[in-house]
Write an enzyme that holds these catalytic residues in place. Structure first.
Site, PDB file in Angstrom:
ATOM      1  CE1 TYR A   1      -4.290  -2.275   5.115  1.00  0.00           C
ATOM      2  CE2 TYR A   1      -3.458  -0.054   4.768  1.00  0.00           C
ATOM      3  CZ  TYR A   1      -3.939  -1.251   4.251  1.00  0.00           C
ATOM      4  OH  TYR A   1      -4.056  -1.410   2.892  1.00  0.00           O
TER       5      TYR A   1
ATOM      6  CB  SER B   1      -0.840  -0.003   1.284  1.00  0.00           C
ATOM      7  OG  SER B   1      -1.426   1.268   1.501  1.00  0.00           O
TER       8      SER B   1
END
Ligand SMILES: NC(=O)c1ccc[n+]([C@@H]2O[C@H](COP(=O)([O-])OP(=O)(O)OC[C@H]3O[C@@H](n4cnc5c(N)ncnc54)[C@H](O)[C@@H]3O)[C@@H](O)[C@H]2O)c1
Length: 255
Positions: free
Chosen positions: A156, A143
């Protein structure tokens, strides 16, 4: 960019980015193993779509946060196709909780689904690729948040930062075997993980206006990059991340 004769495993493969990856790899001629944990009906529908493209496919239910289930997944792949050439560590979850109130259980779940699965997915992939010979491709869906802080989503970000270093270290360690390890770092992609934002017109407008290309990515725009990284054309790319973020990392201080 033919992937004919290659066998691929895609974790979290029956929705969002994973589903688009399954279809794109199949379009390029690969046989595909779809890993999933929920919605067997979505897996069955996807299997039908892959068959319609003329490729072989199996769905395997495996919770990738459990090493024993990952082992079953790879065993099923080898049993079905005799080899594993491409592994896409795609499964991932978010908690969207602040560092101030993330629980131990939330932390452990995010780390297990996102990072532990990629670590052992890489290990099992590399063991099989070395055994069969000829190298292989391991693609980690990270990401922009492997690098870019996102307040309110610390666990995350930490898991994706771990995947960044996994990609770099495993890429170097496995290079002598011609096993290439590459990260793909999407920005905002229109998938179920972003449902809350996509269903809130104000939040969506704020997000779109922060992205130089002015919109979220379609899952297919990430899948095409993954298929390229799995192909012969990407034979000199390893131990790094390629971002597909519409330019957001260069233009926004954070959202
Ligand atoms: N959508 C985005 O904006 C975006 C941006 C950057 C990175 N990503 C990453 O892309 C990947 C795919 O996410 P997505 O956007 O397609 O969302 P998604 O929710 O559609 O996909 C996540 C998939 O992971 C699966 N999964 C969850 N826990 C699992 C487990 N224990 N075992 C096996 N599978 C499991 C889910 O069932 C689902 O199929 C994730 O790693 C996510 O972090 C997404």
């Amino acid at each position: 960019m033919s992937l004919k004769g290659k066998a691929a495993v895609v974790t979290g493969g029956n929705s969002g980015i994973g589903m688009a990856i399954v279809l794109e790899l199949a379009r390029q001629g690969a046989s595909v193993v779809i890993d999933y944990v929920a919605h067997p009906e979505a897996t069955e529908e996807l299997e039908r779509q892959v068959h319609a493209l003329g490729d072989q496919v199996i769905g395997v239910k495996a919770d990738v946060s459990q090493v024993a289930e990952l082992q079953n997944l790879f065993a099923a792949a080898v049993k079905a196709f005799g080899r594993v050439d491409i592994v896409v560590n795609n499964a991932g979850i978010e908690t969207r909780t602040s560092i101030l109130n993330t629980t131990e259980a939330q932390f452990e779940k995010v780390m297990a689904v996102n990072l532990k699965s990629a670590f052992f997915g890489t290990q099992l992939a590399a063991q099989q690729m070395i055994k069969q010979g000829g190298g292989g491709r391991i693609i980690n869906i990270t990401s922009v948040h492997e690098d870019w802080p996102m307040p309110g989503n610390t666990a995350y970000c930490l898991s994706k930062g771990g995947m960044r270093m996994l990609t770099r270290t495993a890429g170097v360690e496995l290079a002598p075997h011609n096993i290439l390890v590459v990260g793909v770092g999407p920005g905002a992609v229109a998938t179920p993980i972003n449902l809350t934002t996509m269903q809130d017109p104000l939040l969506l407008k704020k997000l779109d206006s922060a992205i130089p290309l002015g919109r979220m990515a379609k899952p297919e725009e990430i899948a095409s990059l993954v298929a390229f990284l799995a192909s012969d054309g990407a034979s000199y790319i390893t131990a790094t991340t390629i971002f597909a973020d519409g330019g957001i990392m260069q233009s926004s201080p954070g959202l």
